[in-house]
Design an enzyme around this catalytic site. Structure first.
Site, mmCIF file in Angstrom:
data_model
loop_
_atom_site.group_PDB
_atom_site.id
_atom_site.type_symbol
_atom_site.label_atom_id
_atom_site.label_comp_id
_atom_site.label_asym_id
_atom_site.label_seq_id
_atom_site.Cartn_x
_atom_site.Cartn_y
_atom_site.Cartn_z
ATOM 1 N N HIS A 86 0.747 13.926 -29.503
ATOM 2 C CA HIS A 86 0.319 12.532 -29.308
ATOM 3 C C HIS A 86 -0.348 11.981 -30.562
ATOM 4 O O HIS A 86 -0.180 10.814 -30.912
ATOM 5 C CB HIS A 86 -0.663 12.439 -28.128
ATOM 6 N N LYS A 94 8.482 23.279 -13.362
ATOM 7 C CA LYS A 94 7.626 22.103 -13.140
ATOM 8 C C LYS A 94 7.197 22.036 -11.672
ATOM 9 O O LYS A 94 6.039 21.727 -11.366
ATOM 10 C CB LYS A 94 8.356 20.818 -13.558
ATOM 11 N N HIS A 148 8.973 10.730 -29.188
ATOM 12 C CA HIS A 148 8.110 11.673 -28.478
ATOM 13 C C HIS A 148 8.602 13.123 -28.627
ATOM 14 O O HIS A 148 7.804 14.032 -28.861
ATOM 15 C CB HIS A 148 8.038 11.271 -27.005
ATOM 16 N N HIS A 204 1.339 18.799 -26.884
ATOM 17 C CA HIS A 204 1.111 17.363 -26.688
ATOM 18 C C HIS A 204 -0.194 16.851 -27.277
ATOM 19 O O HIS A 204 -0.301 15.658 -27.555
ATOM 20 C CB HIS A 204 1.206 16.999 -25.204
ATOM 21 N N ARG A 245 0.807 -1.235 0.000
ATOM 22 C CA ARG A 245 0.000 0.000 0.000
ATOM 23 C C ARG A 245 0.836 1.280 0.000
ATOM 24 O O ARG A 245 0.367 2.344 0.376
ATOM 25 C CB ARG A 245 -0.973 0.026 1.170
ATOM 26 N N ARG A 300 -1.943 22.375 -14.365
ATOM 27 C CA ARG A 300 -1.007 21.360 -14.872
ATOM 28 C C ARG A 300 -1.196 21.115 -16.371
ATOM 29 O O ARG A 300 -0.302 20.627 -17.055
ATOM 30 C CB ARG A 300 -1.145 20.061 -14.047
ATOM 31 N N LYS A 346 3.862 11.451 -10.979
ATOM 32 C CA LYS A 346 3.061 10.552 -11.836
ATOM 33 C C LYS A 346 3.853 9.266 -12.041
ATOM 34 O O LYS A 346 5.028 9.303 -12.425
ATOM 35 C CB LYS A 346 2.810 11.193 -13.201
ATOM 36 N N GLU A 394 11.024 19.341 -24.886
ATOM 37 C CA GLU A 394 10.311 19.648 -23.629
ATOM 38 C C GLU A 394 10.901 20.914 -22.991
ATOM 39 O O GLU A 394 10.184 21.697 -22.370
ATOM 40 C CB GLU A 394 10.416 18.479 -22.639
ATOM 41 N N ASN A 451 0.878 20.357 -21.095
ATOM 42 C CA ASN A 451 0.486 19.609 -22.298
ATOM 43 C C ASN A 451 0.660 20.411 -23.582
ATOM 44 O O ASN A 451 0.238 19.972 -24.651
ATOM 45 C CB ASN A 451 -0.983 19.174 -22.198
ATOM 46 N N GLU A 467 -3.727 17.426 -11.338
ATOM 47 C CA GLU A 467 -4.262 17.833 -12.638
ATOM 48 C C GLU A 467 -5.764 18.088 -12.584
ATOM 49 O O GLU A 467 -6.494 17.752 -13.507
ATOM 50 C CB GLU A 467 -3.956 16.730 -13.667
HETATM 51 N N1 LIG Z 1 5.899 10.457 -14.941
HETATM 52 C C1 LIG Z 1 5.878 11.531 -15.725
HETATM 53 O O1 LIG Z 1 5.447 12.606 -15.320
HETATM 54 C C2 LIG Z 1 6.408 11.410 -17.135
HETATM 55 C C3 LIG Z 1 6.587 12.570 -17.916
HETATM 56 C C4 LIG Z 1 7.151 12.429 -19.173
HETATM 57 C C5 LIG Z 1 7.500 11.174 -19.657
HETATM 58 N N2 LIG Z 1 7.293 10.063 -18.871
HETATM 59 C C6 LIG Z 1 7.699 8.739 -19.352
HETATM 60 O O2 LIG Z 1 9.107 8.727 -19.449
HETATM 61 C C7 LIG Z 1 9.501 7.772 -20.424
HETATM 62 C C8 LIG Z 1 10.590 8.365 -21.305
HETATM 63 O O3 LIG Z 1 11.678 8.705 -20.493
HETATM 64 P P1 LIG Z 1 13.150 8.962 -21.097
HETATM 65 O O4 LIG Z 1 13.058 9.862 -22.251
HETATM 66 O O5 LIG Z 1 14.029 9.311 -19.948
HETATM 67 O O6 LIG Z 1 13.515 7.543 -21.728
HETATM 68 P P2 LIG Z 1 14.171 6.213 -21.152
HETATM 69 O O7 LIG Z 1 13.985 6.067 -19.701
HETATM 70 O O8 LIG Z 1 13.708 5.121 -22.034
HETATM 71 O O9 LIG Z 1 15.729 6.477 -21.434
HETATM 72 C C9 LIG Z 1 16.181 6.590 -22.769
HETATM 73 C C10 LIG Z 1 17.387 5.673 -23.031
HETATM 74 O O10 LIG Z 1 18.532 6.195 -22.380
HETATM 75 C C11 LIG Z 1 19.150 5.179 -21.572
HETATM 76 N N3 LIG Z 1 19.799 5.907 -20.482
HETATM 77 C C12 LIG Z 1 19.243 6.401 -19.361
HETATM 78 N N4 LIG Z 1 20.123 7.121 -18.665
HETATM 79 C C13 LIG Z 1 21.294 7.065 -19.350
HETATM 80 C C14 LIG Z 1 22.574 7.631 -19.164
HETATM 81 N N5 LIG Z 1 22.852 8.449 -18.145
HETATM 82 N N6 LIG Z 1 23.543 7.361 -20.072
HETATM 83 C C15 LIG Z 1 23.265 6.577 -21.152
HETATM 84 N N7 LIG Z 1 22.069 6.034 -21.407
HETATM 85 C C16 LIG Z 1 21.092 6.279 -20.503
HETATM 86 C C17 LIG Z 1 18.023 4.277 -21.197
HETATM 87 O O11 LIG Z 1 18.508 3.002 -20.844
HETATM 88 C C18 LIG Z 1 17.204 4.259 -22.481
HETATM 89 O O12 LIG Z 1 17.764 3.351 -23.393
HETATM 90 C C19 LIG Z 1 8.233 7.350 -21.157
HETATM 91 O O13 LIG Z 1 7.855 6.067 -20.734
HETATM 92 C C20 LIG Z 1 7.198 8.381 -20.720
HETATM 93 O O14 LIG Z 1 5.898 7.855 -20.705
HETATM 94 C C21 LIG Z 1 6.765 10.172 -17.632
HETATM 95 ZN ZN LIG Z 2 6.198 15.008 -23.294
#
Ligand SMILES: NC(=O)c1ccc[n+]([C@@H]2O[C@H](COP(=O)([O-])OP(=O)(O)OC[C@H]3O[C@@H](n4cnc5c(N)ncnc54)[C@H](O)[C@@H]3O)[C@@H](O)[C@H]2O)c1
Ligand SMILES: [Zn+2]
Length: 374
Positions: free
Chosen positions: A254, A228, A267, A250, A122, A243, A144, A186, A247, A238
């Site tokens: 999307h 942020k 993305h 986006h 939990r 918040r 999130k 972003e 978007n 949201e």
């Molecule tokens: N929770 C939220 O508010 C929120 C907001 C935006 C996006 N997201 C999510 O985030 C994800 C995308 O995140 P991302 O862009 O960080 O991608 P990711 O986590 O897939 O990382 C991108 C690539 O970089 C590699 N990597 C990570 N750190 C590294 C480093 N220091 N050196 C070398 N390689 C490294 C990873 O292994 C991966 O292959 C999506 O799933 C999206 O839905 C969440």
């Molecule tokens: Zn985004």
């Protein structure tokens, strides 16, 4: 080390940002009052670079450290199978509600590890140690969490704020250039929605950011985190409308992603194109000056992000996807549109015809020439 507060009453926490700060992580976790066992969740590649440093920082402060480094390095990591893998690892090692979890990696690791923390027994505390530019400026802040279903991304999720976010820009040194570029979309978004001065800083320095100049990345990560934090602080779940400004780009973005072949459009590129579309629509509606549209376009191009929608992305599929967008409330399409650089507003009741025309024009833009008279 810079400290930014996410002010959410009893759920408030700090985002610490600096260069080469990982050795200080253990002390900081002690300071916020956590003790006991820690599970570091990460993927093999990231573990190879940073797990040793993070474990050492914790052990030196007396924490009992475990790791789960089996998450795949792609979006498929956000699966039920991996989530259950984390739960089982926690159980096997005797974790309970007095323990905590650390997400070491990009947004993918953060989303799935944060979700595991929010649901295990939990809910247990978690800490974000983001290692991608996107995670440092965006996904690690705001609480999130999510996993994917075969039917779509992020369909299962929670709001579960971390207790601390620890962003070391030094980790960006190993990040592939394309990940930096995609996060720039972003970052440009933050300038557009909130802060013209920051937008100006980007106009001057975006090439240095692309070259991974850590000094300029540090100041950009800090400013984005501040923005942020402010937005999340004003609208945690949201529900208040604030918040929604995040978007920007986006709703169109999307739809472009969904309409690209096999979701192949990254993305960051989709968001860049989404901002182009929103900017153009706002100009056509007379709420955004064309000269500001041009500044946005120039900056996106400087970042080497796309400004023209590929013809392979079919208009009919984009429109279909927009119709299903979750922000469609009672049949009305809502868009976050710019009114000037540094300020956006939510606009509804935009005709489907105007949306269609905007997308058509986005496929026609000649990247080299001024789009404002096209
Ligand atoms: N929770 C939220 O508010 C929120 C907001 C935006 C996006 N997201 C999510 O985030 C994800 C995308 O995140 P991302 O862009 O960080 O991608 P990711 O986590 O897939 O990382 C991108 C690539 O970089 C590699 N990597 C990570 N750190 C590294 C480093 N220091 N050196 C070398 N390689 C490294 C990873 O292994 C991966 O292959 C999506 O799933 C999206 O839905 C969440
Ligand atoms: Zn985004």
């Amino acid at each position: 080390m810079k400290r930014i507060r996410v002010a959410l009453k009893e759920r408030s926490y700090d985002v610490c940002i600096g260069k080469n700060i990982l050795p200080l992580l253990g002390k900081e976790i002690r300071r916020i009052g956590l003790s006991g066992k820690a599970l570091i969740v990460t993927s093999p590649k990231i573990a190879g670079w940073y797990l040793g440093r993070v474990s050492k920082a914790l052990r030196s402060e007396g924490f009992e450290v475990f790791s789960f480094s089996k998450l795949p390095s792609d979006e498929f990591a956000k699966s039920q199978k991996n989530l259950f893998g984390i739960y089982r690892h926690l159980l096997k090692n005797g974790f309970d509600r007095s323990s905590f979890l650390i997400a070491l990696g990009g947004g993918v690791v953060g989303d799935v590890a944060g979700f595991a923390a929010s649901t295990f027994m939990r809910g247990i505390p978690w800490i974000g140690v983001p290692t991608t530019l996107l995670a440092q400026v965006d996904s690690s802040i705001g609480g999130k969490t999510a996993i994917d279903l075969p039917d779509g991304k992020n369909l299962i999720g929670t709001f579960h704020q971390p207790r601390l976010v620890f962003s070391d820009v030094e980790t960006l040194k190993t990040l592939p250039d394309r990940e930096i570029k995609h996060a720039l979309a972003e970052i440009i978004k933050y300038g557009m929605i909130w802060d013209e001065n920051f937008f100006r800083l980007l106009e001057k320095n975006i090439l240095r950011m692309k070259r991974k100049d850590l000094k300029i990345l540090l100041s950009a990560v800090s400013r984005c985190a501040e923005i942020k934090a402010r937005v999340v602080g004003g609208d945690e779940r949201e529900t208040k409308g604030l918040r929604a400004v995040l978007n920007y780009g986006h709703t169109f973005g999307h739809a472009f992603e969904a309409a690209s072949r096999g979701w192949s459009m990254p993305h960051g590129e989709a968001v860049a194109l989404g901002m182009m579309a929103a900017g153009r629509l706002a100009c056509e509606l007379g709420v955004f000056p064309w000269r500001d549209y041009e500044r946005q376009r120039t900056l996106i191009q400087k970042a080497a992000l796309p400004v023209r929608l590929p013809r392979s992305v079919k208009l009919s599929r984009v429109l279909e996807s927009i119709r299903y967008d979750k922000k469609k409330i009672k049949g009305v399409l809502r868009f976050v549109l710019p009114v000037k650089i540094g300020k956006v507003k939510v606009v509804s009741a935009i005709s489907a015809e105007k949306v269609r025309k905007t997308i058509e024009q986005l496929q026609e833009i000649n990247a080299g020439s001024c789009a404002c008279h096209g």
